[in-house]
Design an enzyme around this catalytic site. Sequence first.
Site, PDB file in Angstrom:
ATOM      1  N   SER A 157       3.431  -0.802   1.302  1.00  0.00           N
ATOM      2  CA  SER A 157       2.063  -0.859   0.654  1.00  0.00           C
ATOM      3  C   SER A 157       1.632  -2.314   0.692  1.00  0.00           C
ATOM      4  O   SER A 157       1.952  -3.301   1.155  1.00  0.00           O
ATOM      5  CB  SER A 157       2.261  -0.866  -0.904  1.00  0.00           C
ATOM      6  OG  SER A 157       3.096   0.440  -1.356  1.00  0.00           O
ATOM      7  N   SER A 202       2.265   4.473   1.571  1.00  0.00           N
ATOM      8  CA  SER A 202       1.477   3.186   1.370  1.00  0.00           C
ATOM      9  C   SER A 202       0.958   3.434   0.084  1.00  0.00           C
ATOM     10  O   SER A 202       0.081   4.289  -0.378  1.00  0.00           O
ATOM     11  CB  SER A 202       0.817   2.862   2.457  1.00  0.00           C
ATOM     12  OG  SER A 202       0.585   1.379   2.521  1.00  0.00           O
ATOM     13  N   ASP A 242      -1.865   1.628  -1.378  1.00  0.00           N
ATOM     14  CA  ASP A 242      -2.986   0.401  -0.888  1.00  0.00           C
ATOM     15  C   ASP A 242      -4.047   0.395  -1.877  1.00  0.00           C
ATOM     16  O   ASP A 242      -4.970   1.290  -1.991  1.00  0.00           O
ATOM     17  CB  ASP A 242      -3.479   0.436   0.619  1.00  0.00           C
ATOM     18  CG  ASP A 242      -2.255   0.630   1.582  1.00  0.00           C
ATOM     19  OD1 ASP A 242      -1.463  -0.145   1.323  1.00  0.00           O
ATOM     20  OD2 ASP A 242      -2.288   1.570   2.634  1.00  0.00           O
TER      21      ASP A 242
END
Lengths: 347, 347, 347, 347
Positions: B229, B267, B269
């Site tokens: 991440s 991830s 993000d």
Amino acid sequence: SRPRDLGVKLGVMHPGPLNAITDVAGVRVGHTTRIEGDSIRTGVTAVVPHGGDLYREKVPAAIHLGNGYGKLAGYTQVEELGELETPIVLTNTLSVATAMNALVTACLRDNPQVQSVNAVVGETNDGYLNDIRGRHVTEADVHSALSAATEGSVTEGNVGAGTGTSCFGWKGGIGTSSRKLPESLGGYTVGVLVQTNFGGVLQIAGVPVGPLLERYYFRDELESHADGSCMIVVATDAPLGVRNLKRLAQRAMLGLARTGGIASNGSGDYVIAFSTATGNRISVGAGAVRSLTELSNGAVTPLFLASIEATEEAIINSLFAAEDMTGHGGNHREALPVEKVLELLKK
Amino acid sequence: SRPRDLGVKLGVMHPGPLNAITDVAGVRVGHTTRIEGDSIRTGVTAVVPHGGDLYREKVPAAIHLGNGYGKLAGYTQVEELGELETPIVLTNTLSVATAMNALVTACLRDNPQVQSVNAVVGETNDGYLNDIRGRHVTEADVHSALSAATEGSVTEGNVGAGTGTSCFGWKGGIGTSSRKLPESLGGYTVGVLVQTNFGGVLQIAGVPVGPLLERYYFRDELESHADGSCMIVVATDAPLGVRNLKRLAQRAMLGLARTGGIASNGSGDYVIAFSTATGNRISVGAGAVRSLTELSNGAVTPLFLASIEATEEAIINSLFAAEDMTGHGGNHREALPVEKVLELLKK
Amino acid sequence: SRPRDLGVKLGVMHPGPLNAITDVAGVRVGHTTRIEGDSIRTGVTAVVPHGGDLYREKVPAAIHLGNGYGKLAGYTQVEELGELETPIVLTNTLSVATAMNALVTACLRDNPQVQSVNAVVGETNDGYLNDIRGRHVTEADVHSALSAATEGSVTEGNVGAGTGTSCFGWKGGIGTSSRKLPESLGGYTVGVLVQTNFGGVLQIAGVPVGPLLERYYFRDELESHADGSCMIVVATDAPLGVRNLKRLAQRAMLGLARTGGIASNGSGDYVIAFSTATGNRISVGAGAVRSLTELSNGAVTPLFLASIEATEEAIINSLFAAEDMTGHGGNHREALPVEKVLELLKK
Amino acid sequence: SRPRDLGVKLGVMHPGPLNAITDVAGVRVGHTTRIEGDSIRTGVTAVVPHGGDLYREKVPAAIHLGNGYGKLAGYTQVEELGELETPIVLTNTLSVATAMNALVTACLRDNPQVQSVNAVVGETNDGYLNDIRGRHVTEADVHSALSAATEGSVTEGNVGAGTGTSCFGWKGGIGTSSRKLPESLGGYTVGVLVQTNFGGVLQIAGVPVGPLLERYYFRDELESHADGSCMIVVATDAPLGVRNLKRLAQRAMLGLARTGGIASNGSGDYVIAFSTATGNRISVGAGAVRSLTELSNGAVTPLFLASIEATEEAIINSLFAAEDMTGHGGNHREALPVEKVLELLKK
């Protein structure tokens, strides 16, 4: 020659045999190019997901808004229903309505009972080289592009909807590329087609070509013109559900970023993604319950990388293929100086 | 030394004096670093938008979801109301709730009438080096990071919430950078702080460092681990409204893409953007009508580029600053081999 | 007695046998009620989608933001991945982090390898009757609610997360209802559970009870307090994909509107919808390609109406079941005067 | 007579003097009605936010998607930029492109330098009474509606874009209503105009008129036709920023719910909200920094209730005003039997 043939290798994955959106089986592309007199520099590009009737055999689809300063037709219904029921048509900003009318006409002609159809039309603004206010694109131009749509290799550069576009201060146009996953990861293909008409700070294979050639947004700390747009179409044969198609579309903007695109305020950056997986089509008249297959969340990352790489390469391909053009009001747009660029890339 | 001091110049805009998020006047950063025994490799980083009480003087804010596989606390209220009412705290995945409790405690302590407060906490997963299941972060750790928050230069690398993170297969961590617009464009500053813990195909200044060092996602066509991440905080003193703060946040993902990030399935993000423009704060108890100033849509593009460039550089800064670490279960993560990388960049 | 037993019939569809969310097979509900001394009036309600381990057998899910002034935990990951991997816990505003910690603890305990889990916790603010700043809810309270979760009929009113809530100026609480489609439309069930704590202009079966009893938002043209929140959980056994679960969730707000709810600025109105269709669960460790069945877009409208009607009735049920309560600071909240209301409804 | 004149009072707030969208100062409405031969039953309705040139003096705007099964043109740019730069045109589903072309033509004519303009066109499907496949609406029809747009009272029922629509199984059409806040709350006005063409289970002032008259979705447990659409335009003179305009738009769907609307799968339910607050217009050519005033989050709830009530009443007004119509293929749609309805309401 295309960049890859000239030794410019982008990314770590492998393209399909055509390095084009048409590596996704069944996908067809057609262009109508209008170069006439001093001022007409425009056209139409059609991307057709399969050889059947899209209305009767819809495909799962999603659209990502990279930056929504554009006139894309059809967004909300694709988002609500998760399906595409016409081919995708690209043209210039002021011809969206004409292209919609053409798609509606074609659907009504082929489907005598239909009273509602969601035409999907994207655009970029070719007003620097084209007499865009003249609205020269006709419904016939759209029908021509649809009729011309074929499988096989795709013409790039100053054709179709890319006829009059500009990109990073040079001549833009149509570009395409693809990536094929190894069989161990499913063997799926992701293909991308772009209509490039945007700005930023060009880099090719990581080399800052824009700054090196002194043509880029923010040069001399002035706000030079970076606006424009990029239409991106992403096709895959992977059985992605609508949610993961949306994520796949979102990744294409990361590919645009790798070329130095910045999604400026005035940019209309849209990504339309669809899946051609035959078992997942939405047939008119089918029953209440559909059986389908979907790739799991855990298996989508290789496709994400494919979307990124194919978008990056499609944009660069459009620049390499485009040629000098003089148009409306005597405006001139140089092609990317390929020889110089290749030298910069060798260093 | 930081990359820029070593001659690695990213982008075309100029950093502020500290090349850090703290170039945005008033912004404070504080870390608590927990490196203990064999297994504790974690921490807390606090980003505090101004020196007052955030609850009583809220700042306009927006959050962009680059990929939402994460546990960010506070998203929906920021989106609905367009404001931030606590500092931003970053920590590890399983300590989000503890950090929320600490922020709630601090707000209740300072505001005796408050019965509701929206704590904003981001995270990445440091479970490779840290005994994350031990949930070692305490509320006291959060209070320490908040107390430690100061203006001035920011420690990067294996500190705070970046203590145990990994990035592109090397040791990740905290990084920061900034860009300052020329006075002709308003003279505004954009500062970015990142907690890097993601994968992809690393490139630095366009050079494909990951492939050259044979450490990247998709090597050998196997689906190596790319998850992780990236938490990104973007601060600006420009008077951006909430809608344009969201667009500014969205651009940070383009900066991540320029480093080779791919926003893999796993991830988380997230980009949190806020404006410190003093005239636009939202004061508890103010009247029904607010007067404010906002940058027009037409003036935001230079800030977009600043967000892209500062994010790219902040990520690279985190990699250069991070150092080798051995942690939980004897797992080891090497630092980016800076000398080798500098050689690759010289070619 | 519940309204339907008293002759108050809402809508045109038929409830399931329990007229509760537990009419959806496998769904379990559990409460922990904390009524202690003068000031503690709060609790926890758990909705558990099935009898297995949610982490290992996730269910498709989506969340609609009716109005995002709330502290819901877990939103972004549910949106990104389209799945729920913990039970849903409801509690008070300042106890969200505690409930998250409890869910994390339970997941780590049952899954020794897990390093990341997305706890879903909703809340409303019971600070009028409860000493909310005391944060009296404990992790043990959450574990109790989870352990107590059973199939069968559901206690309504001043229980669990509804212990201290207020609704339309009267005592609110927990309510539940369901609708079952006829076999010709698939025979599916939609069940709803609500935690009611919001304002507006109450109407019951269309009768403007609020104005008739002179208790409503906007009375005397003053801005009386309408804030608060409504947490809504919608369960169905229909094989809805994530996109259609989101649409189903969105419809619940139309049910809230039918009771006179207005989604005021300060309201945290969230709808969490999930499908229990066994063939569509997401199993940890399953292969890359999932086979599933999904209801077609064309078949979802009856479920939409079911979501609307069951939400309306669940809210009204919460009001009928709630009882007078005195709490924190001596604050008192009257129950809806059921006898008077029934008279108004007979006219 | 309109319902309010007949004693049907909806809601607790007061309408403006015209009980119409034109109570918002400066707003203009114009219709072109096409009733010709046996089969043409369609038209155009234009809502013009102010008397100047919209392109040069844009207004802040937002669009909420109640259900996106529709062909609305212009959505993405309004969302990205938060502004409206053409009048809003409503027409039938297959005439959206024609209306776009007309708006583009008008903008190009009045602005000789313009090369890009975002036409906003909404629609519903009048194909039951109108020969919609004939696409009889012309660009001239759109220009007529724009030219006819005036302040003052608004004709309702079988006019303009409502000429051929159906609602709850009866004849639908155009309806309008407004609410004015008391001076103590700012004295702002919210006006709504609707094009009603949707289904559900009609209730008027809470009375279940649909079931009582045995005409409603789900009668006999069959899935009778509930599709269709509702276009809703919400105008206000309150200085709402774009984020709060979106919230205001969202509330209009709660008003639709109060009439028994269910937002069925096939419904295209869109709400376009704009503010006429003169100080907040976006002038082409203005500087980089705008000064504006905005209503605080804490002050918007009365406007939310106004949006709900005005939408509810506008829909009911459309039903009362509409008259019997026979059209395409001999299809007939009865008007709501107003006398009977008034009797039901008296009980």
